[in-house]
Design a protein around this motif. Structure first.
Motif, PDB file in Angstrom:
ATOM      1  N   CYS A   1      -6.340   1.796  -0.080  1.00 33.75           N
ATOM      2  CA  CYS A   1      -6.563   0.919   1.076  1.00 33.75           C
ATOM      3  C   CYS A   1      -7.769   0.033   0.821  1.00 33.75           C
ATOM      4  O   CYS A   1      -7.709  -1.183   0.975  1.00 33.75           O
TER       5      CYS A   1
ATOM      6  N   ILE B   1      -4.493   1.932   7.669  1.00 31.84           N
ATOM      7  CA  ILE B   1      -5.630   1.561   6.830  1.00 31.84           C
ATOM      8  C   ILE B   1      -6.655   2.684   6.944  1.00 31.84           C
ATOM      9  O   ILE B   1      -7.128   2.991   8.034  1.00 31.84           O
TER      10      ILE B   1
ATOM     11  N   ARG C   1       2.046  -3.947   9.498  1.00 31.84           N
ATOM     12  CA  ARG C   1       2.138  -2.487   9.461  1.00 31.84           C
ATOM     13  C   ARG C   1       3.587  -2.075   9.258  1.00 31.84           C
ATOM     14  O   ARG C   1       4.411  -2.173  10.157  1.00 31.84           O
TER      15      ARG C   1
ATOM     16  N   SER D   1      -7.460  -2.491  -2.026  1.00 31.42           N
ATOM     17  CA  SER D   1      -6.539  -3.581  -1.676  1.00 31.42           C
ATOM     18  C   SER D   1      -7.212  -4.576  -0.732  1.00 31.42           C
ATOM     19  O   SER D   1      -6.988  -5.794  -0.837  1.00 31.42           O
TER      20      SER D   1
ATOM     21  N   LEU E   1       0.838  -1.200   0.000  1.00 35.58           N
ATOM     22  CA  LEU E   1       0.000   0.000   0.000  1.00 35.58           C
ATOM     23  C   LEU E   1       0.873   1.249   0.000  1.00 35.58           C
ATOM     24  O   LEU E   1       2.066   1.189   0.283  1.00 35.58           O
ATOM     25  N   CYS E   2       0.253   2.371  -0.279  1.00 38.85           N
ATOM     26  CA  CYS E   2       0.994   3.651  -0.361  1.00 38.85           C
ATOM     27  C   CYS E   2       2.202   3.502  -1.285  1.00 38.85           C
ATOM     28  O   CYS E   2       3.281   4.018  -0.997  1.00 38.85           O
TER      29      CYS E   2
ATOM     30  N   TYR F   1       1.001  -2.179   5.078  1.00 42.44           N
ATOM     31  CA  TYR F   1       0.302  -0.892   5.087  1.00 42.44           C
ATOM     32  C   TYR F   1       0.989   0.077   6.039  1.00 42.44           C
ATOM     33  O   TYR F   1       1.739  -0.333   6.935  1.00 42.44           O
TER      34      TYR F   1
END
Lengths: 673, 141
Positions: free
Chosen positions: A423, A449, A472, A426, A403-404, A446
């Protein structure tokens, strides 16, 4: 309306706003008010907690009557906020509304000098002195009312543009829907499912596409781009380039006298076309011919020839037969349409994530983007909905999601903002893997979220319960095993405080979004500003999120900033409503900041004529000599002519040379030492 | 150098659509900057007659800031290009009359660049403070 006689001594009223403590917190209101009362031409000076409130406005109305004012100065917030409010109050008091001047002592004073009360007070006094000097020279002006063309244009036919066009059309407005690609539908037609409801994207989109196609008030202009824009709110002349499609619609065929001809979407031409190219709709993962449609549900169902790759062998012409739909010599056509208002809905592109080489996109076969994932998991996609990994066609059992990817990136390579929907999609992808591939495990890497929408957080819990692994931490890099083509994701699990190294079969990068490639060109044609990231700038981020600073031009969807489908559709409906207002009103008032020629000073040199960007000026014969003449409806009041006239013969209404000189003099010569 | 009580007088003539909006944005965001600049709003920097700037210097201004939209972003298509040309020429004129041309500055601040506006002001004020009072100041009034 009270006409103030010429040569009459100006009588100015000054009203200082506290704005609660917004201004009064750093500016000494009493001192400023007393100072204002001492200025030349000021006959009344007053203050109030909130000048924009009804009692505050009434104070202006009463003072105009009581003191027979010739001009009003309000020292408060920015004129960009409350100028209309106080102009109305001035008008209610019986004065011409343009005899109002605002001194900005909040945005450009109390808020930026919060800890310098003395300096802020001094600056407020100067600002009022400057405003009084101008107000003393202001004149009656009368806005010009111009009729509004009963038609609108929407640029971009993704879900936002389609919704806006449908709303306008259903409100009885003739709407031109302009789309650069051969079909409407936009990004949403490339998606498989939509979060959090898991609706099939095409299933909910195609009815809208059909509605657009069938709507009598919508003129659909696909494979068409905006070439030029002239005019102003109510009267935009938009020049469009209808790109050569090489294929005639039934209507176009009929216009050429081919009865019963034109493209019926049979696809016989495709079978014979010898040229094979990657299909951009499938992000290059499937082939298409030189004559093509993007996908089976395109609207309109008319084939298009890619003339860049067409070899003009003529096989398709033969295959088409009596329909005579194919014209290999077709040329682009330019057309101009007149519309009253315009909505821009130019959408987004995917950030070129190969710019972040640490994740190996385009380097490792099994690293793909989320949009590629959408096509691979989609039943109408290149694999018929069977998720395979590109290196060997095997079914991936362990899939990493980054993510990101390029979003919230302050390295200068990626984009600093949150792309807002990654987010959620995904999470949806994780769900789809679990659902489609027994025993599959998604690993979601991530930062946070962001599941802020309606039923989004609940969806997040559901995916957690379904067994997706959440880690995370930002992924540092990805390495590939050259033999198995498996990937090793290296990251720090910031919750456990230790590095992790996860072997997966495939990686999906939730790449950032950025304004579509055409956004920059289109916005410049329409004179719309953009924010630092290139997203189009709304007139006000909270109170006018659909408008722009160009009157008559509105924004819908992601072109204004990343947003998901519900937000895009909502904004599109807002933009449609805003764009329909001038059309339903039938007329708009233009601010009367026109140039005027002072004929006795004009030497007829014509320099101004060439300077004007709007062709509003011309030279005419008057009393045996040439003088400049202004076409008021064309003049937008920029003053570029007035800034250059060597003879000082151009009077810019409301921004006239004596008025501006008076402001400069008032600041530099008029102050207290 | 300047006497201790000297406070610079700086005029900013700025366009409504970009720089004025950018300055408003700096306000909304409460970005603090020096209070030595007074703004005069025009619709476009193209409106700015070189006369305005010469008048300001004649009146004893220590500095003049002209700020508009970025090139290509002008609300009126090309007013800022024309303004930039004029300011460029005007700097030569200032030099010829013996004024340091750093006293005139043209910048481009968009409606979304509040932080940049604050930086520009800081920079302009620092420049003028370094240069000291305008030599024309004593002739003003």
């Amino acid at each position: 309306m009270a006409e103030v006689k010429k040569n009459e001594e100006p009588r100015i009223g000054v009203f200082v706003c506290h704005c609660g403590t917004n201004i009064a917190g750093s500016v000494n209101i009493q001192e400023v008010k007393d100072y204002a009362a001492s200025l030349p031409n000021v006959v009344v000076s007053n203050d109030y907690q909130y000048m924009c409130s009804t009692p505050g406005q009434n104070m202006i109305v009463e003072a105009i009557k009581e003191h027979n004012l010739s001009g009003v100065v309000v020292a408060a917030c920015s004129p960009r906020l409350h100028e209309p409010t106080f102009r109305n109050a001035t008008k209610t008091g019986g004065l011409n509304p343009f005899r109002f001047e605002m001194a900005n002592i909040r945005e450009q004073n109390s808020w930026v000098h919060m800890h310098q009360p003395e300096e802020a007070t001094k600056k407020a006094k100067d600002a009022i002195r400057i405003a009084v000097a101008k107000a003393s020279l202001l004149q009656d002006l009368h806005p010009k009312s111009v009729p509004v063309e009963k038609a609108a244009m929407v640029v971009g036919a993704g879900v936002g543009g389609m919704q806006a066009a449908l709303d306008l059309a259903n409100a009885g407005i003739k709407t031109y829907l302009v789309e650069k690609t051969p079909t409407i539908g936009g990004r949403m037609s490339q998606l498989d499912k939509t979060f959090p409801t898991l609706d099939c994207s095409q299933c909910i989109l195609t009815p809208k596409m059909v509605d657009v196609y069938r709507n009598e008030n919508i003129e659909l202009l696909t494979y068409t781009e905006v070439e030029g824009v002239e005019g102003y709110i109510g009267n935009f002349d938009v020049t469009l380039r209808k790109k050569a499609r090489g294929v005639l619609t039934p209507d176009e065929a009929e216009a050429r006298g081919i009865v019963g001809g034109g493209c019926n979407g049979c696809g016989d031409c495709v079978d014979v076309c010898p040229v094979i190219k990657p299909n951009p709709f499938e992000l290059g993962m499937a082939p298409r011919k030189a004559i093509y449609i993007y996908h089976p549900q395109v609207v309109p169902l008319i084939y298009t020839i890619d003339f860049d790759s067409c070899v003009k062998c003529g096989l398709c012409v033969d295959a088409c037969g009596d329909k005579k739909a194919i014209d290999l010599e077709m040329q682009d056509e330019l057309m101009t349409v007149k519309v009253g208002t315009v909505i821009l809905a130019t959408g987004y592109d995917i950030f070129p994530i190969e710019k972040k080489p640490e994740w190996g996109y385009k380097n490792y076969d099994n690293v793909i983007t989320s949009l590629e994932f959408e096509r691979l998991i989609c039943a109408s996609g290149p694999t018929g909905g069977k998720l395979i990994r590109p290196s060997d066609g095997a079914t991936p059992k362990r899939v990493g999601f980054v993510l990101c990817a390029g979003s919230r990136d302050n390295t200068g390579v990626g984009r600093p903002y949150c792309s807002r929907f990654c987010c959620m999609y995904s999470l949806k992808h994780a769900h789809q893997i679990i659902e489609k591939i027994p025993g599959a495990v998604p690993y979601i890497f991530y930062m946070d979220i962001r599941s802020f929408g309606k039923m989004y957080e609940e969806f997040y819990y559901r995916i957690q319960d379904e067994g997706a692994k959440f880690i995370r931490g930002r992924v540092a890099n990805i390495l590939e095993d050259p033999e198995t083509k498996n990937l090793y994701i290296k990251a720090e699990d910031t919750l456990l405080g230790r590095p992790v190294d996860v072997e997966v079969d495939m990686v999906v990068l939730a790449a950032a979004v950025q304004p579509s490639a055409e956004t920059e060109r289109t916005r410049r044609l329409f004179g719309v500003s953009c924010s630092q990231d290139g997203w189009l700038l709304e007139a006000h981020p909270k109170l006018n999120p659909c408008g722009t600073t160009t009157a008559g031009v509105y924004l819908a969807g992601v072109c204004q900033g990343p947003k998901d489908i519900p937000d895009t559709v909502a904004q599109a409906e807002g933009a449609a409503s805003a764009a329909s207002i001038p059309i339903h009103k039938g007329a708009v008032e233009l601010e009367p900041y026109f140039a005027q020629c002072i004929e006795e000073k004009c030497a007829g040199c014509g320099l101004c004529v060439n300077l004007c960007p709007y062709q509003a000026l011309s030279l005419v014969e008057k009393n045996g000599r040439k003088v400049m003449q202004v076409t008021e409806a064309k003049c937008k009041g920029c003053g570029t002519c007035g800034g250059f006239c060597p003879g000082g013969a151009i009077w810019m209404q409301h921004f006239a040379t004596p008025q501006i000189i008076a402001q400069i003099d008032a600041f530099l010569l008029g102050g207290e030492e | 150098m300047a006497d201790e009580n000297w406070e610079p007088k700086i005029v900013a003539i700025i366009c409504n659509w970009c720089s004025y909006a950018g300055a408003d944005l700096a306000g909304g965001a409460r970005i603090q900057y020096p209070p030595d600049v007074r703004a005069i709003r025009v619709m476009c920097t193209g409106r700015i007659d070189p006369l305005f700037i010469l008048k300001a210097f004649q009146d004893g201004a220590d500095g003049v800031l002209v700020s508009g939209c970025h090139f290509g972003d002008c609300h009126y298509l090309e007013g800022n290009y024309k303004a930039a040309k004029r300011m460029f020429l005007l700097k030569t004129v200032l030099k010829n009359i013996g004024l340091d041309d750093r006293r005139l500055r043209m910048t481009f601040v968009s409606a979304s660049e509040g932080a940049k506006w604050a930086k520009v002001i800081e920079d302009v004020v620092n420049t003028i403070r370094d240069l000291g009072p305008s030599p024309l100041r004593e002739f003003a009034r």
